[in-house]
Design a protein around this motif. Structure first.
Motif, PDB file in Angstrom:
ATOM      1  N   THR A  41     -22.566 -24.612 -31.080  1.00  0.00           N
ATOM      2  CA  THR A  41     -22.472 -23.642 -32.156  1.00  0.00           C
ATOM      3  C   THR A  41     -21.247 -23.927 -33.006  1.00  0.00           C
ATOM      4  OG1 THR A  41     -23.531 -21.994 -30.763  1.00  0.00           O
ATOM      5  CG2 THR A  41     -22.389 -21.190 -32.721  1.00  0.00           C
ATOM      6  N   PHE A  42     -21.476 -24.157 -34.301  1.00  0.00           N
ATOM      7  CA  PHE A  42     -20.360 -24.324 -35.211  1.00  0.00           C
ATOM      8  C   PHE A  42     -19.696 -22.960 -35.417  1.00  0.00           C
ATOM      9  CE2 PHE A  42     -22.583 -27.914 -37.791  1.00  0.00           C
ATOM     10  CZ  PHE A  42     -22.389 -28.763 -36.718  1.00  0.00           C
ATOM     11  N   SER A  43     -18.392 -22.937 -35.599  1.00  0.00           N
ATOM     12  CA  SER A  43     -17.714 -21.684 -35.928  1.00  0.00           C
ATOM     13  C   SER A  43     -17.924 -21.388 -37.402  1.00  0.00           C
ATOM     14  CB  SER A  43     -16.222 -21.789 -35.626  1.00  0.00           C
ATOM     15  OG  SER A  43     -15.630 -22.807 -36.399  1.00  0.00           O
ATOM     16  N   ASN A  44     -18.205 -20.149 -37.719  1.00  0.00           N
ATOM     17  CA  ASN A  44     -18.406 -19.726 -39.098  1.00  0.00           C
ATOM     18  C   ASN A  44     -17.296 -18.773 -39.509  1.00  0.00           C
ATOM     19  OD1 ASN A  44     -20.937 -21.037 -39.526  1.00  0.00           O
ATOM     20  ND2 ASN A  44     -21.871 -19.517 -38.193  1.00  0.00           N
ATOM     21  N   THR A  45     -17.177 -18.518 -40.784  1.00  0.00           N
ATOM     22  CA  THR A  45     -16.226 -17.527 -41.240  1.00  0.00           C
ATOM     23  C   THR A  45     -16.699 -16.151 -40.804  1.00  0.00           C
ATOM     24  OG1 THR A  45     -17.401 -17.254 -43.306  1.00  0.00           O
ATOM     25  CG2 THR A  45     -15.681 -18.934 -43.253  1.00  0.00           C
ATOM     26  N   LEU A  46     -15.797 -15.173 -40.905  1.00  0.00           N
ATOM     27  CA  LEU A  46     -16.126 -13.819 -40.481  1.00  0.00           C
ATOM     28  C   LEU A  46     -17.345 -13.284 -41.220  1.00  0.00           C
ATOM     29  CD1 LEU A  46     -15.367 -11.337 -38.792  1.00  0.00           C
ATOM     30  CD2 LEU A  46     -13.842 -10.620 -40.651  1.00  0.00           C
ATOM     31  N   LEU A  47     -17.462 -13.660 -42.495  1.00  0.00           N
ATOM     32  CA  LEU A  47     -18.585 -13.184 -43.295  1.00  0.00           C
ATOM     33  C   LEU A  47     -19.913 -13.596 -42.691  1.00  0.00           C
ATOM     34  CD1 LEU A  47     -19.652 -11.863 -45.877  1.00  0.00           C
ATOM     35  CD2 LEU A  47     -19.376 -14.059 -47.035  1.00  0.00           C
ATOM     36  N   PHE A  48     -19.960 -14.783 -42.065  1.00  0.00           N
ATOM     37  CA  PHE A  48     -21.200 -15.291 -41.510  1.00  0.00           C
ATOM     38  C   PHE A  48     -21.142 -15.339 -39.984  1.00  0.00           C
ATOM     39  CE2 PHE A  48     -20.742 -17.361 -45.711  1.00  0.00           C
ATOM     40  CZ  PHE A  48     -21.776 -16.686 -46.334  1.00  0.00           C
ATOM     41  N   ALA A  49     -20.397 -14.400 -39.386  1.00  0.00           N
ATOM     42  CA  ALA A  49     -20.175 -14.436 -37.945  1.00  0.00           C
ATOM     43  C   ALA A  49     -21.468 -14.326 -37.156  1.00  0.00           C
ATOM     44  CB  ALA A  49     -19.218 -13.315 -37.541  1.00  0.00           C
ATOM     45  N   GLN A  50     -22.494 -13.742 -37.744  1.00  0.00           N
ATOM     46  CA  GLN A  50     -23.743 -13.546 -37.011  1.00  0.00           C
ATOM     47  C   GLN A  50     -24.770 -14.638 -37.295  1.00  0.00           C
ATOM     48  OE1 GLN A  50     -24.195  -9.249 -38.246  1.00  0.00           O
ATOM     49  NE2 GLN A  50     -24.588  -9.000 -36.073  1.00  0.00           N
ATOM     50  N   THR A  51     -24.491 -15.491 -38.258  1.00  0.00           N
ATOM     51  CA  THR A  51     -25.373 -16.638 -38.422  1.00  0.00           C
ATOM     52  C   THR A  51     -25.030 -17.650 -37.347  1.00  0.00           C
ATOM     53  OG1 THR A  51     -23.884 -17.770 -39.943  1.00  0.00           O
ATOM     54  CG2 THR A  51     -25.529 -16.298 -40.913  1.00  0.00           C
ATOM     55  N   ARG A  52     -25.960 -18.563 -37.098  1.00  0.00           N
ATOM     56  CA  ARG A  52     -25.746 -19.548 -36.048  1.00  0.00           C
ATOM     57  C   ARG A  52     -26.172 -20.919 -36.558  1.00  0.00           C
ATOM     58  NH1 ARG A  52     -26.731 -19.241 -29.639  1.00  0.00           N
ATOM     59  NH2 ARG A  52     -27.015 -21.456 -29.200  1.00  0.00           N
ATOM     60  N   VAL A  53     -25.371 -21.913 -36.250  1.00  0.00           N
ATOM     61  CA  VAL A  53     -25.697 -23.293 -36.593  1.00  0.00           C
ATOM     62  C   VAL A  53     -25.719 -24.095 -35.298  1.00  0.00           C
ATOM     63  CG1 VAL A  53     -25.138 -25.311 -37.978  1.00  0.00           C
ATOM     64  CG2 VAL A  53     -24.537 -23.037 -38.818  1.00  0.00           C
ATOM     65  N   ASP A  54     -26.916 -24.483 -34.881  1.00  0.00           N
ATOM     66  CA  ASP A  54     -27.081 -25.300 -33.677  1.00  0.00           C
ATOM     67  C   ASP A  54     -27.164 -26.771 -34.045  1.00  0.00           C
ATOM     68  OD1 ASP A  54     -27.377 -22.891 -32.299  1.00  0.00           O
ATOM     69  OD2 ASP A  54     -29.566 -22.981 -32.347  1.00  0.00           O
ATOM     70  N   THR A  55     -26.531 -27.599 -33.251  1.00  0.00           N
ATOM     71  CA  THR A  55     -26.779 -29.032 -33.341  1.00  0.00           C
ATOM     72  C   THR A  55     -27.767 -29.389 -32.247  1.00  0.00           C
ATOM     73  OG1 THR A  55     -24.606 -29.568 -34.240  1.00  0.00           O
ATOM     74  CG2 THR A  55     -25.804 -31.348 -33.177  1.00  0.00           C
ATOM     75  N   ILE A  56     -28.922 -29.890 -32.652  1.00  0.00           N
ATOM     76  CA  ILE A  56     -29.930 -30.284 -31.675  1.00  0.00           C
ATOM     77  C   ILE A  56     -30.059 -31.803 -31.664  1.00  0.00           C
ATOM     78  CG2 ILE A  56     -31.192 -28.117 -31.943  1.00  0.00           C
ATOM     79  CD1 ILE A  56     -33.293 -29.678 -33.580  1.00  0.00           C
ATOM     80  N   GLU A  57     -30.480 -32.324 -30.558  1.00  0.00           N
ATOM     81  CA  GLU A  57     -30.712 -33.758 -30.431  1.00  0.00           C
ATOM     82  C   GLU A  57     -32.141 -33.970 -29.958  1.00  0.00           C
ATOM     83  OE1 GLU A  57     -28.704 -36.771 -27.528  1.00  0.00           O
ATOM     84  OE2 GLU A  57     -27.425 -36.557 -29.294  1.00  0.00           O
ATOM     85  N   THR A 103     -29.821 -23.955 -38.829  1.00  0.00           N
ATOM     86  CA  THR A 103     -29.102 -22.738 -39.186  1.00  0.00           C
ATOM     87  C   THR A 103     -30.067 -21.567 -39.195  1.00  0.00           C
ATOM     88  OG1 THR A 103     -27.592 -24.005 -40.587  1.00  0.00           O
ATOM     89  CG2 THR A 103     -27.646 -21.622 -40.919  1.00  0.00           C
ATOM     90  N   THR A 104     -29.733 -20.535 -38.430  1.00  0.00           N
ATOM     91  CA  THR A 104     -30.569 -19.333 -38.369  1.00  0.00           C
ATOM     92  C   THR A 104     -29.785 -18.142 -38.921  1.00  0.00           C
ATOM     93  OG1 THR A 104     -29.861 -19.041 -36.052  1.00  0.00           O
ATOM     94  CG2 THR A 104     -32.003 -20.069 -36.443  1.00  0.00           C
ATOM     95  N   PRO A 105     -30.460 -17.222 -39.622  1.00  0.00           N
ATOM     96  CA  PRO A 105     -29.776 -16.055 -40.181  1.00  0.00           C
ATOM     97  C   PRO A 105     -29.445 -15.036 -39.098  1.00  0.00           C
ATOM     98  CG  PRO A 105     -32.123 -15.906 -40.581  1.00  0.00           C
ATOM     99  CD  PRO A 105     -31.896 -17.243 -39.940  1.00  0.00           C
ATOM    100  N   ALA A 106     -28.642 -14.047 -39.439  1.00  0.00           N
ATOM    101  CA  ALA A 106     -28.224 -13.038 -38.469  1.00  0.00           C
ATOM    102  C   ALA A 106     -29.407 -12.297 -37.860  1.00  0.00           C
ATOM    103  CB  ALA A 106     -27.263 -12.056 -39.131  1.00  0.00           C
ATOM    104  N   SER A 107     -30.429 -12.052 -38.667  1.00  0.00           N
ATOM    105  CA  SER A 107     -31.578 -11.286 -38.179  1.00  0.00           C
ATOM    106  C   SER A 107     -32.363 -12.025 -37.104  1.00  0.00           C
ATOM    107  CB  SER A 107     -32.507 -10.931 -39.344  1.00  0.00           C
ATOM    108  OG  SER A 107     -32.948 -12.102 -40.007  1.00  0.00           O
ATOM    109  N   TYR A 108     -32.136 -13.352 -36.985  1.00  0.00           N
ATOM    110  CA  TYR A 108     -32.870 -14.125 -35.978  1.00  0.00           C
ATOM    111  C   TYR A 108     -32.589 -13.612 -34.571  1.00  0.00           C
ATOM    112  CZ  TYR A 108     -34.852 -18.170 -33.561  1.00  0.00           C
ATOM    113  OH  TYR A 108     -35.625 -18.988 -32.760  1.00  0.00           O
ATOM    114  N   SER A 109     -31.384 -13.159 -34.321  1.00  0.00           N
ATOM    115  CA  SER A 109     -30.989 -12.732 -32.964  1.00  0.00           C
ATOM    116  C   SER A 109     -31.332 -11.282 -32.675  1.00  0.00           C
ATOM    117  CB  SER A 109     -29.481 -12.939 -32.778  1.00  0.00           C
ATOM    118  OG  SER A 109     -28.754 -12.129 -33.683  1.00  0.00           O
TER     119      SER A 109
END
Length: 284
Positions: A10-26, A41-47
């Motif tokens: 999970t990449f760290s995001n700024t506070l504004l995007f704290a609920q978004t998630r960026v996964d690195t997949i292989e 990259t998934t939006p906050a509502s994904y979780s």
């Protein structure tokens, strides 16, 4: 390992995007027998529930990386912001440095069309809550990635509702590129190694270049947006495909504006493409 690998960071995001998630997949490519990375990259509502989401495939340029759209844009957290604003998943795949997203007829190590279409997209649909249908999937990219987005959508209209190109290589014929001769020679040598002797001249061109697929673009009805800066070294290839699409009466959005082959230009272009795609992507 010949099975698909899924390594998530999970990449760290700024506070504004704290609920978004960026996964690195292989993902292991069985067609090329190697692992390839992508960022999802998934939006906050994904979780927050069981909702399924439309997907944008966002392609990098020559000698680039799956992480370029996260690390090189001039607006911090642009991709997470747009994933949140449009409530969709954004996938940024990584491919070979000068591979143009096609399958080489000569090299087993260059099967990036097969990888994107038959391996990565099914993997994402299996492991993420996507709306796994044409009407909810779009594709765009910069430079070499613009070429990939336009050609892959033209050849696989069953998978995409819309496609775009930012400063794209709309013709791999380097005679139209405004570049230094040493760079031109490298690209010619690379293309010959991957494709052999092919026809670069119109009106038929060849199936490995975007301008060679304008008939498919007319018949498949995919929504198209193509933009390029007036100072870009690829501007003539973009004007060429625009003229061909006008001549065969293919509806498309074509934009020329001030700018060159730079991250400043692409940072400004991506929100325009997302706005365009939002008019076509289905959300159920």
């Amino acid at each position: 390992m010949k099975n698909l690998l899924w390594l998530i960071f999970t990449f760290s995001n700024t506070l504004l995007f704290a609920q978004t998630r960026v996964d690195t997949i292989e993902v292991y490519s069985t067609s090329m027998k190697k692992n390839l990375k992508a960022a999802v990259t998934t939006p906050a509502s994904y979780s927050k529930g069981s909702e399924k989401f439309p997907v944008l495939y966002l392609l990098h340029g020559g000698s680039g990386s799956y992480s370029d759209w996260h690390q090189k844009v001039t607006e911090k957290d642009l991709v997470p912001r747009l994933a949140e604003e449009y409530n969709l998943i954004i996938v940024t795949p990584g491919v070979g440095p000068a591979s143009y997203y096609y399958d080489s007829p000569l090299m087993d190590s260059v099967r990036y069309e097969t990888y994107l279409i038959s391996e990565l997209i099914p993997f994402v649909d299996k492991n993420y809550r996507t709306l796994a249908k044409k009407e909810s999937r779009a594709i765009t990219g910069l430079s070499m990635g613009g070429h990939g987005a336009v050609t892959l959508s033209a050849k696989h209209p069953e998978l995409f509702i819309a496609a775009g190109s930012m400063s794209g290589v709309m013709n791999i014929d380097t005679r139209l590129w405004k570049v230094q001769e040493d760079f031109r020679a490298l690209r010619v040598q690379s293309q010959k190694a991957m494709l052999g002797e092919i026809n670069y001249d119109g009106p038929s061109f060849n199936p490995y270049t975007a301008v060679g697929l304008v008939s498919q673009m007319k018949s498949n009805g995919i929504a198209l947006i193509i933009d390029c800066g007036v100072d870009d070294f690829l501007i003539e290839t973009n004007r060429q495909i625009h003229q061909l699409l006008v001549e065969n009466k293919t509806p498309h959005e074509y934009i020329e504006r001030p700018g060159a082959h730079t991250w400043d230009y692409w940072t400004e272009a991506l929100p325009v493409h997302l706005f365009f795609f939002s008019k076509y992507l289905e959300r159920q």
